[in-house]
Motif scaffolding. Structure first.
Motif, PDB file in Angstrom:
ATOM      1  N   LYS A 275       0.699  -1.132  -0.089  1.00 32.82           N
ATOM      2  CA  LYS A 275      -0.112   0.075   0.165  1.00 32.82           C
ATOM      3  C   LYS A 275       0.844   1.020   0.085  1.00 32.82           C
ATOM      4  N   SER A 278       2.233   1.565  -3.255  1.00 35.76           N
ATOM      5  CA  SER A 278       1.045   2.111  -4.408  1.00 35.76           C
ATOM      6  C   SER A 278       0.713   3.563  -4.200  1.00 35.76           C
ATOM      7  N   MET A 279       0.763   4.035  -2.963  1.00 32.81           N
ATOM      8  CA  MET A 279       0.733   5.473  -2.606  1.00 32.81           C
ATOM      9  C   MET A 279       1.729   6.190  -3.190  1.00 32.81           C
ATOM     10  N   THR A 281       3.789   5.787  -5.886  1.00 36.57           N
ATOM     11  CA  THR A 281       3.438   5.486  -7.144  1.00 36.57           C
ATOM     12  C   THR A 281       2.451   6.632  -7.654  1.00 36.57           C
ATOM     13  N   ASN A 282       1.441   6.565  -6.861  1.00 35.33           N
ATOM     14  CA  ASN A 282       0.270   7.703  -7.529  1.00 35.33           C
ATOM     15  C   ASN A 282       0.658   8.901  -7.042  1.00 35.33           C
ATOM     16  N   VAL A 283       1.240   9.388  -5.942  1.00 38.21           N
ATOM     17  CA  VAL A 283       1.735  10.570  -5.572  1.00 38.21           C
ATOM     18  C   VAL A 283       2.915  11.207  -6.186  1.00 38.21           C
ATOM     19  N   ASP A 286       5.883  12.900 -12.226  1.00 34.51           N
ATOM     20  CA  ASP A 286       6.961  12.168 -13.288  1.00 34.51           C
ATOM     21  C   ASP A 286       8.094  12.745 -13.272  1.00 34.51           C
ATOM     22  N   GLN A 319      -2.005  13.974   1.750  1.00 33.36           N
ATOM     23  CA  GLN A 319      -2.433  12.463   1.635  1.00 33.36           C
ATOM     24  C   GLN A 319      -3.158  11.976   2.863  1.00 33.36           C
ATOM     25  N   PRO A 402      -5.203   4.500 -18.785  1.00 25.94           N
ATOM     26  CA  PRO A 402      -4.469   4.877 -17.461  1.00 25.94           C
ATOM     27  C   PRO A 402      -3.456   4.256 -17.066  1.00 25.94           C
ATOM     28  N   ALA A 403      -2.885   4.841 -16.267  1.00 29.34           N
ATOM     29  CA  ALA A 403      -1.433   4.118 -15.725  1.00 29.34           C
ATOM     30  C   ALA A 403      -1.884   3.479 -14.914  1.00 29.34           C
ATOM     31  N   ALA A 404      -2.895   3.176 -14.048  1.00 29.25           N
ATOM     32  CA  ALA A 404      -3.496   2.378 -13.294  1.00 29.25           C
ATOM     33  C   ALA A 404      -3.557   0.736 -13.846  1.00 29.25           C
ATOM     34  N   LYS A 408       2.261  -4.208 -12.899  1.00 29.52           N
ATOM     35  CA  LYS A 408       2.510  -3.800 -11.986  1.00 29.52           C
ATOM     36  C   LYS A 408       3.829  -3.260 -11.649  1.00 29.52           C
TER      37      LYS A 408
END
Length: 448
Positions: A275, A278-279, A281-283, A286, A319, A402-404, A408
């Motif tokens: 988790k 993942s957080m 990666t999203n926050v 680039d 966040q 989307p990137a999601a 993985k």
């Protein structure tokens, strides 16, 4: 060597102590609190002049005699009696009797076998005792006593009463001042004394029995509680013996529950690394390249390169579940470059970033049963879920995935996709040029 016969203990004469105790015990019935234990007896008194009357043994007349007395007494005329008052020190009643006997032997004008005597206390104080001693001749008094006994037997015969055996031994009295009787020794007074002692012991026995009964009544509730407690202890021991296995299993269950509770506390404080990654990666933007990430409990330390470290810290602070964001050291810009080297520490909330239990997963599945589970294709690549079309886009226009939906993320992984090192093709957190995106698909799943 002579053997001493004296009974002494630390200088105390034991014989004298025994005698003193006996004297005290004999005087006990005369004490006011215990005088009722020896009730006074009645006698029929035949005076020297006048009719017979019923009197107490103290000489006072009985106003309403209930029944015929068992004992009777004869009063000697005054001309047959010699009197003398004797003053003595403050002696005990028993010692007074011995002193009166010695005084009688000293002053008696009669022979020893012809002597009749008696005494009584006239007064007693702390300074001394005053006694009245009376003497009489047996030869002079016997004819008078026999005549009085014969007369009383005749009266008893006329009345039809059979008390001749008691009338044969009357008591012989002489009255002192204030109508206090003086009893001559050696007549029927011993029978009255014996009956008085018998009644005294009966009364003492009755009182002792009553005290024992009261004590038993008082101790009965305590004894019952004691017996119930003993019975309860025996029952508990029997039940404990029968339930030994159950108690052992219960103890094991309690220990297991304690272990589970401790494990639950540890799991509640545990942070799920997936988790966290993942957080991040999203926050992370680039233009940010993450060089290292270290998780210690609920604390995460990340370091890398970015264009604006302050903006990155602000973004991380916004966040959910992230707290206490700070930089242990200042960000430094590399010479001739536009990247800042940063190190950021942040705290995580275990409720947000903790691992989900089986119960939580099942609860989430029950709350949203319509959402299909994501399954991998035969090649091992998860299916691409089309993203909703952006506002203003025409229907049928191609939309980028989307990137999601990309493969993985991995740190230095061998498969293509987003990486934290930025060394392979595709989107990365290292700021490298991303690879060409997969071809867009139409909402219907067809290629453009």
């Amino acid at each position: 060597m002579a053997i001493s016969t004296e009974s002494r203990f630390f200088g105390l004469d034991l014989n004298q102590l025994k005698a003193d105790i006996l004297k005290t015990w004999r005087r006990a019935p005369q004490w006011p609190p215990l005088s009722w234990l020896r009730p006074a007896q009645t006698l029929r008194l035949v005076p020297a002049e006048g009719a017979p009357t019923v009197v107490w043994e103290s000489g006072e007349p009985v106003l309403k005699p209930g029944r015929e007395p068992v004992f009777w007494a004869l009063e000697l005329p005054e001309h047959m009696v010699l009197r003398k008052t004797v003053a003595l020190p403050a002696l005990d009643p028993q010692d007074c009797a011995s002193a009166a006997e010695l005084e009688v032997q000293a002053i008696s004008p009669f022979a020893a076998d012809d002597l009749l005597w008696g005494y009584t206390e006239l007064s007693r104080s702390s300074k001394g005792v005053k006694l009245l001693v009376v003497l009489a001749s047996r030869a002079q008094t016997e004819p008078y006593l026999q005549a009085q006994v014969a007369q009383q037997l005749h009266l008893q015969t006329l009345k039809g009463q059979s008390k001749a055996e008691s009338l044969e031994q009357p008591e012989v009295w002489v009255f002192a001042p204030e109508r206090r009787p003086v009893v001559f020794q050696g007549f029927g007074e011993q029978a009255r004394y014996a009956l008085g002692r018998k009644r005294l012991w009966w009364n003492v026995g009755g009182v002792a029995l009553a005290v024992l009964l009261v004590a038993a009544i008082a101790a009965t509730p305590t004894a019952q509680l004691r017996l119930r407690a003993i019975e309860a202890v025996h029952a508990y021991e029997g039940m404990a013996a029968k339930t030994t296995d159950v108690v052992a299993k219960r103890e094991a269950l309690i220990q297991s529950a304690d272990k589970v509770g401790g494990l639950s506390e540890l799991l509640a404080e545990r942070i799920d690394g997936v988790k966290v990654l993942s957080m991040l990666t999203n926050v992370l933007p680039d233009d940010t390249a993450l060089q290292s990430a270290r998780i210690q409990g609920s604390k995460v330390t990340i370091s890398g390169l970015t264009e604006n470290a302050s903006a990155l810290m602000q973004k991380l602070s916004n966040q959910e579940g992230v707290k206490d964001v700070r930089a242990p050291s200042a960000a430094t810009r590399m010479g001739g470059g536009n990247k800042e080297s940063f190190t950021i520490e942040l705290g995580l909330d275990a409720k947000v970033f903790g691992p989900k239990t089986v119960i939580e997963v099942e609860a989430a599945a029950k709350q949203d049963p319509a959402q299909p589970a994501a399954t991998e294709s035969a090649e091992g690549v998860p299916p691409v879920v089309p993203a909703p079309a952006p506002q203003g886009a025409t229907p049928g226009a191609p939309v980028a995935a989307p990137a999601a939906a990309a493969p993985k993320a991995s740190i230095g992984g061998g498969k293509p996709g987003p990486t934290l090192g930025g060394t392979k093709s595709g989107p990365s957190l290292g700021g490298s040029k991303p690879s060409s995106p997969p071809p867009a698909t139409e909402p219907g799943g067809k290629k453009p």
